[in-house]
Design a protein around this motif. Sequence first.
Motif, PDB file in Angstrom:
ATOM      1  N   THR A  85      41.313  40.066  28.275  1.00  0.00           N
ATOM      2  CA  THR A  85      42.258  40.044  29.386  1.00  0.00           C
ATOM      3  C   THR A  85      43.216  38.887  29.169  1.00  0.00           C
ATOM      4  O   THR A  85      42.802  37.810  28.750  1.00  0.00           O
ATOM      5  CB  THR A  85      41.514  39.872  30.726  1.00  0.00           C
ATOM      6  OG1 THR A  85      40.574  40.933  30.866  1.00  0.00           O
ATOM      7  CG2 THR A  85      42.472  39.896  31.894  1.00  0.00           C
ATOM      8  N   VAL A 145      40.073  42.254  35.032  1.00  0.00           N
ATOM      9  CA  VAL A 145      41.417  42.554  35.508  1.00  0.00           C
ATOM     10  C   VAL A 145      41.933  41.333  36.258  1.00  0.00           C
ATOM     11  O   VAL A 145      41.211  40.726  37.033  1.00  0.00           O
ATOM     12  CB  VAL A 145      41.417  43.784  36.445  1.00  0.00           C
ATOM     13  CG1 VAL A 145      42.796  44.026  37.017  1.00  0.00           C
ATOM     14  CG2 VAL A 145      40.916  45.009  35.706  1.00  0.00           C
ATOM     15  N   ILE A 146      43.185  40.978  36.023  1.00  0.00           N
ATOM     16  CA  ILE A 146      43.816  39.879  36.741  1.00  0.00           C
ATOM     17  C   ILE A 146      44.926  40.459  37.601  1.00  0.00           C
ATOM     18  O   ILE A 146      45.759  41.213  37.121  1.00  0.00           O
ATOM     19  CB  ILE A 146      44.392  38.852  35.759  1.00  0.00           C
ATOM     20  CG1 ILE A 146      43.266  38.220  34.945  1.00  0.00           C
ATOM     21  CG2 ILE A 146      45.178  37.777  36.511  1.00  0.00           C
ATOM     22  CD1 ILE A 146      43.742  37.292  33.849  1.00  0.00           C
ATOM     23  N   HIS A 147      44.907  40.114  38.875  1.00  0.00           N
ATOM     24  CA  HIS A 147      45.952  40.587  39.794  1.00  0.00           C
ATOM     25  C   HIS A 147      46.909  39.478  40.079  1.00  0.00           C
ATOM     26  O   HIS A 147      46.596  38.363  40.202  1.00  0.00           O
ATOM     27  CB  HIS A 147      45.337  41.086  41.109  1.00  0.00           C
ATOM     28  CG  HIS A 147      44.621  42.377  40.938  1.00  0.00           C
ATOM     29  ND1 HIS A 147      45.240  43.578  40.903  1.00  0.00           N
ATOM     30  CD2 HIS A 147      43.301  42.637  40.789  1.00  0.00           C
ATOM     31  CE1 HIS A 147      44.359  44.538  40.735  1.00  0.00           C
ATOM     32  NE2 HIS A 147      43.160  43.990  40.668  1.00  0.00           N
TER      33      HIS A 147
END
Length: 147
Positions: A85, A145-147
């Motif tokens: 990621t 996951v990075i938001h």
Amino acid sequence: QYSALRQITPANVAQLAQAWEYETGDSFPGSEMQCRPVFSQGRLYVTSPKGRLAALDAGTGKELWSFDPNPPGQRPGKFRHRGITLLSRGDVERVFFAHKQFLYAVDGKTGELVKGFGKSGRVDLREGLGRPAATLTVFSTSPGVIH
């Protein structure tokens, strides 16, 4: 991931040629590779069969740096690693990847651990689960996951 490539068309696809190839140099009998590379700012981030993280010059395939989370002399074991990621904000680039029970944060430009992340650049995924970490088996095989 989808990319609207307009330079490659049905009319010219037969003219494509391989630009470069990267050999990790650490495959072993029974090893496998399932990692999806990630591209940013001219660098392609990849992992190897033994879990090493590398940054490549996307134009030439030349290795820019490599980070090996394995202790020296450790025998390879088969495990699945499906990706990394990337956090890219302005001038900061962080590559997050899990290897066995640890989640690492690596500086995308230098290949050095991000010392302010977890304990000296890594988090033990077994900790904080209400039981002694040394008695647990926790592996992460898929990217976050990075938001």
